[in-house]
Design an enzyme around this catalytic site. Structure first.
Site, PDB file in Angstrom:
ATOM      1  N   ASN A  61       0.827  -1.209   0.000  1.00 31.95           N
ATOM      2  CA  ASN A  61       0.000   0.000   0.000  1.00 31.95           C
ATOM      3  C   ASN A  61       0.860   1.258   0.000  1.00 31.95           C
ATOM      4  O   ASN A  61       1.914   1.311   0.632  1.00 31.95           O
ATOM      5  CB  ASN A  61      -1.007  -0.007   1.158  1.00 31.95           C
ATOM      6  CG  ASN A  61      -0.376  -0.121   2.526  1.00 31.95           C
ATOM      7  OD1 ASN A  61       0.592  -0.825   2.710  1.00 31.95           O
ATOM      8  ND2 ASN A  61      -0.946   0.571   3.496  1.00 31.95           N
ATOM      9  N   GLU A  63       0.430   5.347   0.485  1.00 35.66           N
ATOM     10  CA  GLU A  63      -0.495   6.387   0.955  1.00 35.66           C
ATOM     11  C   GLU A  63      -0.066   7.769   0.477  1.00 35.66           C
ATOM     12  O   GLU A  63       1.036   7.961  -0.028  1.00 35.66           O
ATOM     13  CB  GLU A  63      -0.593   6.313   2.487  1.00 35.66           C
ATOM     14  CG  GLU A  63      -1.159   4.963   2.927  1.00 35.66           C
ATOM     15  CD  GLU A  63      -1.394   4.846   4.425  1.00 35.66           C
ATOM     16  OE1 GLU A  63      -0.959   5.734   5.194  1.00 35.66           O
ATOM     17  OE2 GLU A  63      -2.022   3.846   4.828  1.00 35.66           O
ATOM     18  N   CYS A  72      -4.268   0.632  -2.343  1.00 37.90           N
ATOM     19  CA  CYS A  72      -4.089  -0.599  -1.558  1.00 37.90           C
ATOM     20  C   CYS A  72      -2.982  -1.470  -2.155  1.00 37.90           C
ATOM     21  O   CYS A  72      -2.715  -1.436  -3.373  1.00 37.90           O
ATOM     22  CB  CYS A  72      -5.360  -1.424  -1.576  1.00 37.90           C
ATOM     23  SG  CYS A  72      -6.761  -0.676  -0.766  1.00 37.90           S
ATOM     24  N   GLU A  74      -3.098  -4.638  -2.741  1.00 34.80           N
ATOM     25  CA  GLU A  74      -3.607  -5.599  -3.733  1.00 34.80           C
ATOM     26  C   GLU A  74      -3.631  -4.985  -5.131  1.00 34.80           C
ATOM     27  O   GLU A  74      -3.242  -5.612  -6.120  1.00 34.80           O
ATOM     28  CB  GLU A  74      -5.036  -6.043  -3.373  1.00 34.80           C
ATOM     29  CG  GLU A  74      -5.147  -6.765  -2.047  1.00 34.80           C
ATOM     30  CD  GLU A  74      -5.379  -5.844  -0.854  1.00 34.80           C
ATOM     31  OE1 GLU A  74      -4.863  -4.707  -0.849  1.00 34.80           O
ATOM     32  OE2 GLU A  74      -6.076  -6.274   0.077  1.00 34.80           O
ATOM     33  N   CYS A 111     -10.320  -4.847   0.605  1.00 34.54           N
ATOM     34  CA  CYS A 111     -11.440  -3.903   0.652  1.00 34.54           C
ATOM     35  C   CYS A 111     -12.356  -4.124  -0.564  1.00 34.54           C
ATOM     36  O   CYS A 111     -12.028  -4.855  -1.496  1.00 34.54           O
ATOM     37  CB  CYS A 111     -10.919  -2.464   0.684  1.00 34.54           C
ATOM     38  SG  CYS A 111     -10.410  -1.841  -0.920  1.00 34.54           S
ATOM     39  N   CYS A 114     -10.868  -3.350  -4.021  1.00 30.53           N
ATOM     40  CA  CYS A 114      -9.928  -4.380  -4.487  1.00 30.53           C
ATOM     41  C   CYS A 114     -10.677  -5.638  -4.925  1.00 30.53           C
ATOM     42  O   CYS A 114     -10.323  -6.270  -5.918  1.00 30.53           O
ATOM     43  CB  CYS A 114      -8.908  -4.709  -3.407  1.00 30.53           C
ATOM     44  SG  CYS A 114      -7.713  -3.376  -3.182  1.00 30.53           S
TER      45      CYS A 114
HETATM   46  O1  DUR Z   1      -6.826  -5.023   2.344  1.00 35.73           O
HETATM   47  C1  DUR Z   1      -6.327  -3.901   2.535  1.00 35.73           C
HETATM   48  C2  DUR Z   1      -6.798  -3.028   3.512  1.00 35.73           C
HETATM   49  C3  DUR Z   1      -6.173  -1.815   3.660  1.00 35.73           C
HETATM   50  N1  DUR Z   1      -5.101  -1.473   2.884  1.00 35.73           N
HETATM   51  C4  DUR Z   1      -4.388  -0.222   3.105  1.00 35.73           C
HETATM   52  C5  DUR Z   1      -5.034   1.023   2.580  1.00 35.73           C
HETATM   53  C6  DUR Z   1      -4.452   2.069   3.512  1.00 35.73           C
HETATM   54  O2  DUR Z   1      -3.165   2.445   3.042  1.00 35.73           O
HETATM   55  C7  DUR Z   1      -4.275   1.330   4.818  1.00 35.73           C
HETATM   56  C8  DUR Z   1      -5.371   1.589   5.826  1.00 35.73           C
HETATM   57  O3  DUR Z   1      -6.628   1.340   5.275  1.00 35.73           O
HETATM   58  O4  DUR Z   1      -4.232  -0.046   4.500  1.00 35.73           O
HETATM   59  C9  DUR Z   1      -4.631  -2.326   1.919  1.00 35.73           C
HETATM   60  O5  DUR Z   1      -3.642  -2.039   1.243  1.00 35.73           O
HETATM   61  N2  DUR Z   1      -5.288  -3.496   1.745  1.00 35.73           N
HETATM   62 ZN    ZN Z   2      -8.242  -2.383  -1.277  1.00 37.64          ZN
END
Ligand code: DUR
Ligand code: ZN
Length: 159
Positions: A61, A63, A72, A74, A111, A114
């Site tokens: 991920n 940000e 994310c 994924e 999520c 994804c």
């Molecule tokens: O399955 C998931 C859930 C959350 N996040 C990331 C998004 C964000 O950067 C952080 C908090 O939601 O985690 C993912 O990459 N995958």
């Molecule tokens: Zn996601």
């Protein structure tokens, strides 16, 4: 009026019970958590994809101060795979996550956005994507994203 119900099947496994290629993919997802940029949530997610030729592609991920601009783990992995190797089918996806206390005991599910993207992958290539959700206490295994996304919207719904 009819009362209907759905059931899904999935597995709970210990890491050691999985096939070597699945164990490897999970280790790759765990390692990928180190590539996360989680400046805001401090929640580091790693993803690893296996292609039909056995090649693995990782994601983590990323940000951003403008929150929706991040992505994310994924989807970073899926989009990298499709950008680099569009001719190869995605056959499996492993996800692992750690917070400030370390790797999570319980698996972290993808999520909704994804899940929708994984669904499109399944439709595009015509095969299910095996999903491995890692937690230190056990691994959840789903044989298709359709088990995580019932009543999904896809191309066929527009025809
Ligand atoms: O399955 C998931 C859930 C959350 N996040 C990331 C998004 C964000 O950067 C952080 C908090 O939601 O985690 C993912 O990459 N995958
Ligand atoms: Zn996601």
């Amino acid at each position: 009026m009819k009362n209907l119900s759905l059931s899904i099947s999935y597995q709970l496994a210990q890491l050691s019970e999985l096939a070597p290629e699945d164990q490897h993919l999970i280790h790759s997802a765990i390692e990928a958590t180190a590539n996360s940029y989680a400046h805001y949530s401090h929640f580091h997610v790693g993803a690893a994809i296996r292609l039909d030729d056995g090649k693995e592609i990782i994601g983590a991920n990323q940000e951003n101060a403008a929150f929706p601009s991040g992505l994310c783990a994924e989807r970073t992995a899926i989009f990298a795979a499709q950008a680099q190797c569009p001719q190869h089918r995605i056959v499996a996806l492993a996800i692992a996550a750690k917070n400030t206390r370390g790797l999570l005991a319980q698996p972290v599910p993808p999520c909704g956005q994804c899940r929708q993207v994984i669904l499109e992958v399944e439709e595009r290539y015509g095969n299910p994507v095996r999903i491995l959700l890692y937690g230190t206490e056990g691994v959840l295994v789903f044989h298709s994203v359709k088990d995580l996304l019932p009543f999904s919207f896809e191309d066929g719904n527009m025809k």
